[in-house]
Design an enzyme around this catalytic site. Structure first.
Site, short mmCIF file in Angstrom:
data_model
loop_
_atom_site.label_atom_id
_atom_site.label_comp_id
_atom_site.label_asym_id
_atom_site.label_seq_id
_atom_site.Cartn_x
_atom_site.Cartn_y
_atom_site.Cartn_z
N VAL A 17 -10.83 47.05 17.40
CA VAL A 17 -10.88 46.95 15.94
C VAL A 17 -9.60 46.26 15.46
O VAL A 17 -8.50 46.69 15.79
CB VAL A 17 -11.01 48.34 15.29
CG1 VAL A 17 -10.88 48.24 13.77
CG2 VAL A 17 -12.33 48.99 15.68
N ASP A 39 -12.37 45.96 1.07
CA ASP A 39 -11.15 46.02 0.27
C ASP A 39 -10.47 47.35 0.58
O ASP A 39 -11.00 48.41 0.30
CB ASP A 39 -11.49 45.94 -1.22
CG ASP A 39 -10.24 45.85 -2.09
OD1 ASP A 39 -9.15 46.18 -1.59
OD2 ASP A 39 -10.36 45.47 -3.26
N ASN A 57 -3.33 45.63 11.46
CA ASN A 57 -2.59 44.44 11.08
C ASN A 57 -2.59 44.18 9.58
O ASN A 57 -1.69 43.52 9.06
CB ASN A 57 -3.18 43.21 11.81
CG ASN A 57 -2.65 41.91 11.28
OD1 ASN A 57 -1.49 41.56 11.48
ND2 ASN A 57 -3.49 41.17 10.55
N TYR A 92 7.93 46.94 -0.40
CA TYR A 92 7.41 46.40 0.86
C TYR A 92 8.22 46.85 2.08
O TYR A 92 7.63 47.37 3.05
CB TYR A 92 7.33 44.87 0.80
CG TYR A 92 6.90 44.24 2.10
CD1 TYR A 92 5.57 44.25 2.49
CD2 TYR A 92 7.84 43.66 2.96
CE1 TYR A 92 5.16 43.68 3.70
CE2 TYR A 92 7.45 43.10 4.15
CZ TYR A 92 6.11 43.11 4.52
OH TYR A 92 5.72 42.56 5.72
N LYS A 129 6.92 49.32 5.27
CA LYS A 129 6.96 48.94 6.68
C LYS A 129 7.86 49.87 7.49
O LYS A 129 7.64 50.06 8.70
CB LYS A 129 7.41 47.49 6.82
CG LYS A 129 6.36 46.49 6.33
CD LYS A 129 5.05 46.65 7.08
CE LYS A 129 4.04 45.59 6.74
NZ LYS A 129 2.78 45.72 7.54
#
Length: 259
Positions: free
Chosen positions: A9, A63, A89, A154, A158
């Site tokens: 996947v 989405d 990802n 952001y 991460k």
């Protein structure tokens, strides 16, 4: 479900690094489940991979801003496919002054980068555990090691992915599921992004990465069971080893040009 077939996947599979992951695994004969936003020509990529590499390829347009839709999809995957690889990802970001950013903009980064990755992992883990050997590869960012002005949320998102991956790897180390995380920097996903990063100066040019090389290297290390896959030593040195009082102003000044 064909009990003899196993699938990888890949989220965010339509372009950039996700597309490179799909092609790299297809070259190794791995069947694929590609997931990406609608209207990204994912059907064309799936067809191309099947024709070029003779692997089973299915795709779903989704989405990730809806937890409900993510859960519906993962339940369907668990009922119909044997999953032996999960590559988280999908991600989103941007460069804005915090007071110029809307709540929708901020919520989307948190939802896609943090919540969707967590939900996909949580929901598919029982499936992964059923296979003889399975792998999870999470895509963090070099920004995980350095707060950056004009990006703010952001890098924090991460940093979550990096911490989540390392902790999960330790938790599952005695199981059949191996967990890896990569922290790449900017990549040559298209001419516009390449040109924008190169405008950041010598650091931008030195740290710009090729998606195919990143994907091939990451998958090789994933199969070897490497937990923290170091992609770019120069970026890692700048983001991880330099003290905050040096790197945060430096990195902020670089991305300020985008804002």
């Amino acid at each position: 479900m064909n009990s003899k077939l196993e699938y990888a996947v890949i989220t965010g599979a339509s372009q950039g690094l996700g597309r490179a992951f799909a092609l790299s695994l297809a070259e190794k004969g791995q069947n694929l489940i590609l997931i990406s936003l609608p209207n990204q020509k994912l059907n064309q990529l799936a067809k191309q991979i099947e024709e070029d590499h003779y692997v089973k390829t299915v795709y779903f347009e989704l989405d990730f801003c809806s937890d409900k839709d993510v859960i519906i999809l993962t339940k369907y995957l668990n009922s119909n496919f044997n999953v032996n690889i999960l590559i988280n990802n999908a991600g989103t970001g941007g460069t804005k002054r915090i007071n110029d950013a809307s709540l929708t903009y901020l919520n989307t980064i948190i939802q896609v980068n943090i919540k969707a990755t967590t939900v996909f992992t949580h929901q598919l883990l029982p499936n992964l555990k059923k296979q003889q050997k399975s792998y999870i590869l999470n895509v963090s960012s070099i920004a995980a090691f350095s707060p950056v002005g004009y990006k703010t949320v952001y890098p924090a998102s991460k940093a979550f992915i990096h911490s989540f991956s390392i902790g999960l790897s330790e938790e599952l180390k005695s199981s059949n599921v191996s967990v890896s995380v990569i922290n790449p920097g900017a990549m040559k996903t298209n001419p516009e992004i390449t040109a924008r990063i190169e405008k950041q100066g010598i650091i931008g040019r030195l740290t710009l990465l090729d998606p195919k090389r990143v994907a091939d290297f990451s998958i090789k290390k994933m199969f070897q069971g490497t937990t923290f896959i170091l992609i770019n030593p120069i970026s890692w040195f700048i983001a991880s080893l330099l003290p905050n009082k040096i790197k945060v102003p430096m990195m902020t000044n670089i991305v300020k040009r985008e804002a």
